[in-house]
Design a protein around this motif. Structure first.
Motif, short mmCIF file in Angstrom:
data_model
loop_
_atom_site.label_atom_id
_atom_site.label_comp_id
_atom_site.label_asym_id
_atom_site.label_seq_id
_atom_site.Cartn_x
_atom_site.Cartn_y
_atom_site.Cartn_z
N VAL A 210 -7.76 -4.84 -5.36
CA VAL A 210 -7.84 -3.57 -6.09
C VAL A 210 -7.26 -3.73 -7.49
O VAL A 210 -6.18 -4.28 -7.68
CB VAL A 210 -7.09 -2.46 -5.33
N ARG B 6 0.76 -3.94 4.83
CA ARG B 6 -0.26 -4.12 5.85
C ARG B 6 -0.93 -5.47 5.66
O ARG B 6 -1.03 -5.98 4.53
CB ARG B 6 -1.30 -3.00 5.82
N VAL C 90 -3.28 4.81 4.73
CA VAL C 90 -3.23 4.57 3.28
C VAL C 90 -4.03 5.65 2.57
O VAL C 90 -5.12 6.03 3.02
CB VAL C 90 -3.77 3.16 2.94
N GLN D 26 -5.00 -4.46 -1.81
CA GLN D 26 -6.24 -4.98 -1.25
C GLN D 26 -6.82 -3.93 -0.32
O GLN D 26 -6.08 -3.24 0.39
CB GLN D 26 -5.98 -6.28 -0.49
N THR D 27 -8.16 -3.77 -0.32
CA THR D 27 -8.77 -2.80 0.57
C THR D 27 -10.23 -3.16 0.83
O THR D 27 -10.72 -4.22 0.39
CB THR D 27 -8.65 -1.38 0.01
N GLU E 251 -3.74 -8.23 5.05
CA GLU E 251 -4.99 -8.15 4.30
C GLU E 251 -6.14 -7.95 5.28
O GLU E 251 -6.18 -8.53 6.36
CB GLU E 251 -5.19 -9.42 3.48
N VAL F 146 -13.93 3.88 -0.73
CA VAL F 146 -13.17 2.98 0.13
C VAL F 146 -13.36 3.33 1.60
O VAL F 146 -13.69 4.46 1.96
CB VAL F 146 -11.67 3.00 -0.21
N ALA G 63 -3.67 0.63 -2.78
CA ALA G 63 -3.25 -0.62 -2.15
C ALA G 63 -3.64 -1.80 -3.03
O ALA G 63 -4.50 -1.68 -3.90
CB ALA G 63 -3.92 -0.77 -0.78
N ALA H 137 0.85 -1.19 0.00
CA ALA H 137 0.00 0.00 0.00
C ALA H 137 0.88 1.23 0.00
O ALA H 137 2.08 1.17 0.29
CB ALA H 137 -0.93 0.00 1.22
N ALA I 111 -10.79 2.05 3.70
CA ALA I 111 -9.46 1.79 4.28
C ALA I 111 -8.34 2.20 3.33
O ALA I 111 -7.27 1.61 3.35
CB ALA I 111 -9.33 0.31 4.63
N GLY I 112 -8.54 3.23 2.52
CA GLY I 112 -7.52 3.67 1.59
C GLY I 112 -7.54 2.90 0.30
O GLY I 112 -7.73 1.68 0.27
N ALA I 113 -7.33 3.61 -0.82
CA ALA I 113 -7.47 3.01 -2.14
C ALA I 113 -6.15 2.62 -2.78
O ALA I 113 -6.12 1.76 -3.66
CB ALA I 113 -8.21 3.97 -3.07
#
Length: 302
Positions: free
Chosen positions: A35, A21, A61, A98-99, A23, A90, A96, A4, A92-94
């Protein structure tokens, strides 16, 4: 672990770095995705600089919108299943691999729409849609967009023209051809803008969608025939001083699905002007933070 890109402290670009981070597992109302693409927006650097007032757990993120493939869905989530191609806001932040998406602000991606196109709808196009819905103009009315050649402005011009509105937009010379291609009337911003606007719309404009704020908004306000028809995404204080209001946001799954359907039908162009791989996220953020893009910037993740 998933790669991320984010920031470790509030401040300038020097606080950005790549992060590893675990998953994320989707909680209630959340969708875990792999993503495929993420939109880069001016708000991302504002968050990093701590300008939006809400503190976040660091490191954080970056990124507000993404598209991808569903891995798992959380409790209470209906209408989505593993393997679905989706996009949205999102949680949890884009930026990355995976989110998590917010299920209430996500939708399935039509097969005719690319992951890159879908990834940039939840911020700019949805903001434009919310603003036009807030103004509620009937066909035949005149709308002025202040700062019209960026991501939100371009989407707003297209949606407004589709609704039968006459559209004017302030822009620089660089943005003139783009606005003209959308059927909008470009008005060069800067000194003398009030006179140029009066020449383009002698009877004034019925509504203003402001994407800039400050003196750029004050300079065109005299052209507005009814100050109540002023909505700003950038400057709630100046908008209120002039008799207008700040935008009311309500990004829903239905809104995003409708916007994606317009893209699939060729009636809305997200206008992507630059694509970067995730490894070059810092360059993408710098480009958007510079204020130079005349459209959307995308990170292609996988």
């Amino acid at each position: 672990m998933a790669k991320a890109f984010g920031f470790v402290d509030y401040g300038g670009p020097e606080t950005q770095e790549f992060l590893d981070r675990p998953e994320l597992a989707p909680g209630p109302g959340r969708i875990a995705i792999t993503v495929r693409a993420a939109g880069v927006n001016p708000v991302d650097s504002k968050v990093r600089r701590g300008l939006l007032g809400r503190e976040r757990q660091l490191p954080a993120v970056m990124g507000q919108e993404a598209s991808g493939v569903v891995q798992r869905v959380g409790p209470g989530v209906d209408g989505f299943a593993p393997g679905d191609e989706v996009f949205g806001v999102v949680a949890a932040g884009a930026f990355a691999e995976q989110t998590l998406l917010r299920a209430e602000s996500s939708a399935r991606k039509p097969s005719a729409v690319g992951f890159d196109q879908a990834a940039v709808l939840a911020v700019a196009a949805a903001t434009a849609d919310d603003a036009l819905r807030d103004l509620g103009l009937a066909a035949g009315r005149t709308l002025l967009i202040v700062g019209a050649s960026g991501g939100v402005g371009g989407a707003a011009a297209q949606l407004a023209r589709r609704q039968g509105l006459t559209v004017l937009g302030t822009t620089g010379e660089k943005g003139r051809p783009y606005l003209e291609s959308l059927g909008a009337v470009p008005v060069r911003y800067g000194e003398g803008v009030a006179e140029r606007l009066a020449a383009a719309a002698p009877e004034g404009v019925d509504a203003v969608l402001d994407l800039v704020g400050g003196e750029a908004l004050r300079a065109v306000a005299p052209a507005l025939t009814d100050r109540a028809n002023l909505v700003s995404t950038a400057d709630p204080v100046t908008a209120a001083d002039l008799g207008g209001r700040y935008i009311t946001r309500s990004t829903t799954s239905a809104t995003l699905a409708a916007l994606a359907a317009l893209v699939a039908a060729g009636e809305l162009d997200p206008h992507i002007v630059a694509r970067y791989p995730l490894a070059h996220a810092a360059e993408a953020v710098a480009l958007v933070e510079s204020g130079h893009p005349q459209g959307k910037v995308v990170l292609e993740v996988s």
